[in-house]
Design an enzyme around this catalytic site. Structure first.
Site, mmCIF file in Angstrom:
data_model
loop_
_atom_site.group_PDB
_atom_site.id
_atom_site.type_symbol
_atom_site.label_atom_id
_atom_site.label_comp_id
_atom_site.label_asym_id
_atom_site.label_seq_id
_atom_site.Cartn_x
_atom_site.Cartn_y
_atom_site.Cartn_z
ATOM 1 N N GLY A 100 20.734 28.320 -29.855
ATOM 2 C CA GLY A 100 19.279 28.233 -29.675
ATOM 3 C C GLY A 100 18.589 28.009 -30.998
ATOM 4 N N PRO A 127 16.264 23.967 -28.024
ATOM 5 C CA PRO A 127 15.130 24.657 -28.652
ATOM 6 C C PRO A 127 14.422 25.622 -27.708
ATOM 7 C CG PRO A 127 14.645 22.309 -28.333
ATOM 8 C CD PRO A 127 16.036 22.532 -27.837
ATOM 9 N N PHE A 129 15.022 27.956 -24.064
ATOM 10 C CA PHE A 129 15.896 28.403 -22.975
ATOM 11 C C PHE A 129 15.121 29.013 -21.811
ATOM 12 C CE2 PHE A 129 19.364 28.130 -26.034
ATOM 13 C CZ PHE A 129 20.432 27.768 -25.235
ATOM 14 N N HIS A 156 -2.539 32.549 -25.249
ATOM 15 C CA HIS A 156 -1.662 33.290 -26.157
ATOM 16 C C HIS A 156 -2.438 34.462 -26.760
ATOM 17 C CE1 HIS A 156 0.921 29.742 -25.861
ATOM 18 N NE2 HIS A 156 1.896 30.524 -26.287
ATOM 19 N N LYS A 160 -2.695 34.449 -32.822
ATOM 20 C CA LYS A 160 -1.990 33.176 -33.025
ATOM 21 C C LYS A 160 -2.824 32.259 -33.920
ATOM 22 C CE LYS A 160 0.142 29.377 -30.361
ATOM 23 N NZ LYS A 160 1.472 29.410 -30.997
ATOM 24 N N THR A 167 4.072 24.373 -26.875
ATOM 25 C CA THR A 167 4.476 24.066 -25.494
ATOM 26 C C THR A 167 3.443 23.187 -24.802
ATOM 27 O OG1 THR A 167 5.747 26.118 -25.313
ATOM 28 C CG2 THR A 167 5.050 25.092 -23.254
#
Lengths: 267, 267, 267, 267
Positions: A100, A127, A129, A156, A160, A167
């Site tokens: 990963g 990258p 999972f 989020h 952050k 994503t």
């Protein structure tokens, strides 16, 4: 009765490594045969993760551990610096690597593929999972072929730094590859508060919500005549990656060569 | 047995007026005694709205209609230009006005209040009759006292010209009146796509989604340690205002004086 | 400058106790003066919870700890067996108890109230400290007065034994106290799969979803003409109770007598 | 420049037929050449649906209309009794049928397929044209391969007679075809209110919510370690079928033979 798959975990005392150890110990189809850590000392891998003793003590040296325990699969969530060398070592021992990370160059992946082919074993580098996140991205792209009016909202934690999330940008790219050219919204639309319509990406909008208490969530919304379709993934914690790793450990036994991207194991 | 409340509907052939006529005909506690329209001609009010004949033909003149039918309540969703004069006429006839508009000045409202007091009747003027939307705004403001980290997402059809919506700004104002001063988010936050963090309002963010198929929706999200609270209102069509009008028609019978804002009837 | 509130944490090594210690250490308006645990030994309370040393070592004896540290407030999330005695001890020392449990009888609460009154201090006993969950229940009950058509959907982990959840039943009770009598749905409704319409409670329905990955979530949905209103609380982890405990520690300084139920501190 | 597709609408004065007429008139890639109705009389099809005059008057006889207007495609949402004969007539005239109904036998479909093949034209028969609903079902089945823990919640108006809905049962069937055998939940689970866990279907649960104001909504929720995936379709009105019909009209030009099920056009 099927034989259990023998698994070695590298970086077993790290945050992801501990989750992998737990996952292996909890699945009856898997058996932990080695756990490598260069920092945690001479303790039982089960005790390390708050479970009963597993009979497997942490090893210090990867090569020795693979040699003596003869695993079928090695799972590696260590640093980008270490994984390339670890992966080479695993393949040399005929052990299938499940890795990963995002740090490989295309040339490295091609080389590792050849090595896997020559040993007739499979391997996986991925990258991401999170099965749920990958399904969300896949479904979002597919839906955009039929319902091209789309917006993305991602959520989020409030500390952050960057917006929008990686994503959401990856999702927007996948959508853009298949969606018809379309500049959404009223051409005469006006924002009375700047930014309220979100970030513009190739004809549609991405909205980033930042709130304490949220780990990682994303909703992709499609609108059409009299209907909306929503695809939403809520990730609550790191353990959310484990079902993907579990699937990878099992699938890597069934093919030959190095595959890049967990989505290619989801047929 | 309680007597039915006698209702007159003004602007009965308009989009909102038709919904009011339907609502009155469907509630056994109410009875339609007059329906005024200056455009629709000499037809039965029930037939006008796709229901069986009601026995009430459309009237042309408001004053005549009130004089002959002696309603308890008049409901008026006509134009801002017309409602002030209509409301004066109603009060002169001792009929309680229930008015949906935003066009009154504070002085006019005060004057109408005095007139209602002198006739010992109630009255209501309200810009928004959607009980669900009003509850959402009320709850959102109340929640922000305890969970000050908040963002607003509002959804409308993709042809809407302005963003953010009037309801979302009204919600943000109500929140700001009671919420502690707080600039949310990471001070070092950066947008890699401009606007992705939404519109800034007094320390928090408003996001405007525009998609075909959506009529009017809003979600107010509060985040705290390990939890989120969401208050969401989905409006699917114009008829969503009718339960509020229904409540108003009944409550206006129980007090004296002119009230501004439907929320004040929701104790 | 205001003085900091001095806090003692009882059961400091338990799951909730650790969260309380963390919360106190992270709030500059509070200062940890004592941390009592009968099992964890002679270590620093900060280190116990993965933070820098706090200078406060765990104490073994409650009475001694209160005597020497003179806290303003004691927070107690220990067992129902222990809290009554702990609370008496706190009040004797003039320390305001903030207690999270359900085990008190009405007689005990009344007695503790008198003792608090006689010492002129405040106290709080509360079965639920989740501000979001309490707001959800409060808003749900209030909304049901205006939109009486309601259903509850609650989500928990798939290993939970009982359905529906305690919170959903409490919500249903609060709704039933204020909602008009109403048997919802079509009287001729038929289930082709038994149970699909959910559990019946006083005219409306409760649905219990059980899925891995979910901690505790609940949505209360109200339906009316052309609209729905949703109030949803998502709880992701135990830490979600801490903002409520934090508020309680501050509010208990401002009144006299024992209060039962955190909602009474939310005016 | 591409030629426009010439479309005939059968049952043009019915509820679905009117929506089809509107849709054809609004799409510049389509042109209305015939509109057949046996009840609505000698009026313009555009005026019939509240649009400007289209120049196409309603026809009484299907065969005559097809003969004189030479459409490329016929859209038929009339009764199950009429569609078989209508479809035969269309194929005889070399007109591609797009039919929304559930009434055909497998033998009829096979026969119609042969007839289409012999004329080298395409055709489509579909019980559901809602692209969003079809995508939801498809994605739900696919996700269940990877995340087998699933529950379905469907929402309809409070006067609906049957529960669970046809769409939710169809979704459950599609999931069951691909999902591993799995009896979800705690085996010792107990309902303190009967039915709260929903309807049991092949190891998982279906919940039916019935509230006024809701037209048709469904959410399929998947749970796994630390994550949930949700696929949700909200249908607000009948017009939601039109994008599917629009796609069908265009796709039917590109293949030969009769296809059953709109999902087969979504590759």
């Amino acid at each position: 009765m099927t034989d259990k798959i023998k698994v070695a975990v590298i970086g077993a005392s790290g945050r992801m490594g501990r989750e992998v150890v737990k996952m292996v110990l909890e699945d009856e189809a898997l058996t932990l045969v080695a756990a490598v850590s260069q920092s945690a000392g001479d303790i039982d891998a089960g005790l390390l993760v708050g479970k009963p003793a597993s009979g497997v003590k942490l090893s210090f040296n990867l090569s020795d551990a693979l040699h003596s325990s003869k695993p079928d699969v090695m799972v590696d969530f260590t640093t980008p610096q270490a994984v390339y060398s670890n992966t080479l070592t695993a393949i040399e021992h005929g052990v299938r690597p499940v890795v990963g990370t995002t740090g490989f160059t295309p040339e490295q992946i091609e080389e590792l593929d050849k090595l896997c082919q020559s040993r007739s074993i499979g391997g996986l580098i991925a990258p991401n999972f999170s099965i749920g996140a990958l399904l969300m991205m896949k479904f979002a792209a597919e839906a955009s072929k039929y319902m091209p009016h789309v917006e993305i909202i991602e959520y989020h934690g409030d500390q952050k730094l960057d917006a929008p999330s990686g994503t959401s940008i990856k999702t927007a790219e996948l959508i853009s590859e298949v969606r018809e050219e379309l500049r959404q919204g009223n051409p005469k639309e006006e924002e009375t508060i700047e930014g309220s319509r979100g970030g513009y990406y190739n004809g549609f909008r991405i909205h980033s919500v930042r709130l304490p208490g949220v780990f990682a969530q994303q909703e992709v919304i499609f609108g059409g005549y009299g209907q909306t379709l929503k695809i939403r993934h809520d990730s609550y914690e790191r353990a959310g990656y484990m079902p993907g790793v579990n699937t990878a450990v099992k699938k890597v036994m069934t093919y030959t060569g190095m595959i890049y991207g967990f989505e290619h194991l989801m047929d």
